[in-house]
Design an enzyme around this catalytic site. Structure first.
Site, short mmCIF file in Angstrom:
data_model
loop_
_atom_site.label_atom_id
_atom_site.label_comp_id
_atom_site.label_asym_id
_atom_site.label_seq_id
_atom_site.Cartn_x
_atom_site.Cartn_y
_atom_site.Cartn_z
N HIS A 89 0.84 -1.20 0.00
CA HIS A 89 0.00 0.00 0.00
C HIS A 89 0.87 1.24 0.00
CE1 HIS A 89 0.35 1.39 4.26
NE2 HIS A 89 0.54 0.11 4.53
N ASP A 91 -0.48 4.48 0.71
CA ASP A 91 -1.02 5.55 1.53
C ASP A 91 -0.33 5.54 2.89
OD1 ASP A 91 -2.36 3.05 1.95
OD2 ASP A 91 -3.87 4.08 3.15
N ASP A 122 6.35 2.09 6.37
CA ASP A 122 4.94 1.69 6.27
C ASP A 122 4.26 2.51 5.17
OD1 ASP A 122 2.41 0.69 6.76
OD2 ASP A 122 2.06 1.93 8.53
N GLU A 156 -5.23 1.56 2.45
CA GLU A 156 -5.06 0.55 3.50
C GLU A 156 -5.24 1.14 4.89
OE1 GLU A 156 -3.01 -1.85 6.55
OE2 GLU A 156 -2.49 0.16 5.89
N GLU A 157 -4.67 2.33 5.11
CA GLU A 157 -4.76 2.94 6.44
C GLU A 157 -6.19 3.32 6.79
OE1 GLU A 157 -2.33 2.68 8.24
OE2 GLU A 157 -0.46 2.89 7.14
N ASP A 185 4.53 -5.63 5.30
CA ASP A 185 3.94 -4.42 5.90
C ASP A 185 3.99 -4.53 7.42
OD1 ASP A 185 2.66 -1.98 6.04
OD2 ASP A 185 0.66 -2.79 5.77
N HIS A 435 3.41 4.64 12.02
CA HIS A 435 2.27 5.42 12.50
C HIS A 435 2.68 6.51 13.50
CE1 HIS A 435 -1.27 2.50 11.45
NE2 HIS A 435 -0.30 2.46 10.55
#
Length: 472
Positions: A89, A91, A122, A156-157, A185, A435
């Site tokens: 991903h 995003d 990530d 995805e997030e 991931d 994150h």
């Protein structure tokens, strides 16, 4: 592979503010730019690329925003070769320098061998590492040992909107020839020793709203004469989990899978330095004292986390306001064999009980915004064996066999719908800070990870050929 060239590409990708969490037009444009750039990179590799429209997203306020497309790409279709599909991903989570970043989160910055930037680990770094591995075969003018497929998304997030529908639609087309699916991931459990992941927790995400009216109140005019929504909400959130991390929702542990002796041995075998883990996490102490207890509460027991309160005053200064409506946000990480619908009912019942005890005149409503099941892999599958061999080749050690306490919805979707083996092959170190502020990937992990993926192609091809040539 020229590491400087790879680093430049990662810098270009990190510079794109592909935040899927904040539903605003400017950031959606960034997401579309990110997907377009990735599609062009794959085309330059020689892949056939299909950019699939994903429709639109309707927001609670009635606004509609386009969902970024999903990339389906294919490189090679030799029926004698194994076909490996890579999911990634592009995003990212929101990031602002004023929130505690030491550098601009969208400018890749190297400090002491660490590449800082939102999305570095990530998931833009691992996606590019996979592309680097493919590029190496191309640069050496060597034939790829496996057929490759790519599926890349930009939501995805935010829960992988529209992706499950696409996977179902493509089950007998794009995915029909796929033998193995790889996801990178996640993170290792240490700073230097690689790992393979064979399980992840699910996630039920809840909101609980307490409302008196739509407008806020002046605390001098109304303080002391009404049930304040914030006080009700604090009591509700405070009744969810105790100081030892134990979830207070009745029945929540009833369906947790029992602990087996074989599972206990797997925790004992994990190479985890608790002191290093604690220091790297910048935590004074954990709730548990032993490695086994820590790992079990990260991987095989549910946890409840409180994430925030919407509608509360959270700016600097002394504003004497009583919020008229507040919404608390929390989630429960699920483990086998918990059921999302059962958990939803248990949480609603528990919060209604707490609220009734307060005899409040306010209105309370509970909603489960997300319900994602846990995922477990079969570690005897060929691609897990191939990944172990590739790790031994590149890093000179056996991997830790670990689980991950977080949730990647697509793993369970792939396993349930396509019914093919899914491998979690992480590149990032435990202290990468996905994150969080100051997210990074180590230059060493990024470069060695690219080598690992190339070695993995070769090992998968070898095992596949052995299976084809073995007598029936």
């Amino acid at each position: 592979m020229d590491p400087t060239l790879g680093n430049m590409t990662l810098r270009e990708w990190v510079a794109i503010e592909s935040d899927s969490i904040q539903p605003v037009p400017r950031l959606r444009e960034e997401l579309f730019t990110m997907m377009s750039l990735a599609a062009e990179v794959l085309r330059r590799l020689g892949a056939s690329v299909d950019v699939v429209d994903s429709g639109s997203q309707k927001l609670p306020d009635g606004q509609t925003l386009p969902i970024p497309p999903v990339i389906l790409a294919e490189l090679g279709n030799d029926p004698k070769k194994a076909t490996v599909c890579f999911y990634g991903h592009l995003d990212v989570q929101p990031a602002r320098q004023e929130d505690g970043w030491l550098t601009d989160p969208y400018t890749l910055t190297e400090v002491d061998g660490k590449l800082y930037g939102r999305g570095a680990t990530d998931n833009k770094g691992p996606v590019l590492a996979w592309i680097n591995a493919v590029s190496t075969f191309r640069a050496l003018e060597e034939d790829l040992p496996v057929n490759l497929k790519f599926i890349m998304e930009g939501m995805e997030e935010a829960g992988s909107l529209a992706l499950e529908e696409l996977v179902r639609r493509e089950k007998n087309q794009f995915f029909s020839s796929v033998d193995y699916i790889v996801i990178s991931d996640n993170l290792w459990i240490s700073q230097r020793k690689p790992a393979l992941i064979y399980g992840m927790r699910g996630n039920s995400y809840f909101t609980v709203e307490v409302k008196c009216r739509d407008q806020d109140f002046h605390s001098g005019t109304f303080g002391g004469i009404l049930n304040e929504p914030m006080a009700d909400l604090v009591a509700l959130l405070g009744g969810l989990v105790d100081a030892s991390g134990h979830i207070l929702v009745p029945g929540i542990y009833d369906h947790v899978a029992p602990l087996t002796e074989e599972e206990k041995k797997m925790y004992e075998a994990v190479d985890l330095d608790l002191e290093e883990y604690r220091n790297g996490s910048q935590v004074k102490r954990f709730l548990f004292d032993t490695k086994e207890e820590i790992l079990m509460h990260l991987w095989r027991y549910p946890s409840l986390s409180i994430h925030g309160i919407e509608g509360a005053f959270d700016e600097p200064g002394a504003k004497t306001v009583i919020p008229g409506r507040v919404t608390g946000k929390f989630s429960i990480r699920l483990v086998p064999h918990m059921n999302t619908s059962v958990v939803e009912k248990q949480v609603e019942r528990h919060l209604q009980y707490i609220f009734s005890k307060r005899n409040s005149s306010n209105q309370m409503s509970v909603s489960m915004a997300l319900g994602l099941l846990p995922w477990t892999a079969n570690i005897t599958d060929n691609q897990y064996l191939a990944a172990k061999k590739a790790i031994k080749t590149v890093f000179g050690t056996e991997p830790d066999m670990i689980q991950d306490g977080s949730t990647i919805p697509i793993a369970r979707i792939f396993q349930d719908i396509i019914q093919k083996s899914v491998l979690m092959l992480p590149l990032g170190a435990v202290d990468d800070g996905e994150h969080a502020q100051n997210e990074k990937i180590n230059r060493w992990n990024y470069i060695e990870g690219s080598k690992l993926f190339a070695a993995f192609f070769l090992e998968v091809a070898q095992l596949h050929n052995n299976d084809r040539n073995s007598p029936a």
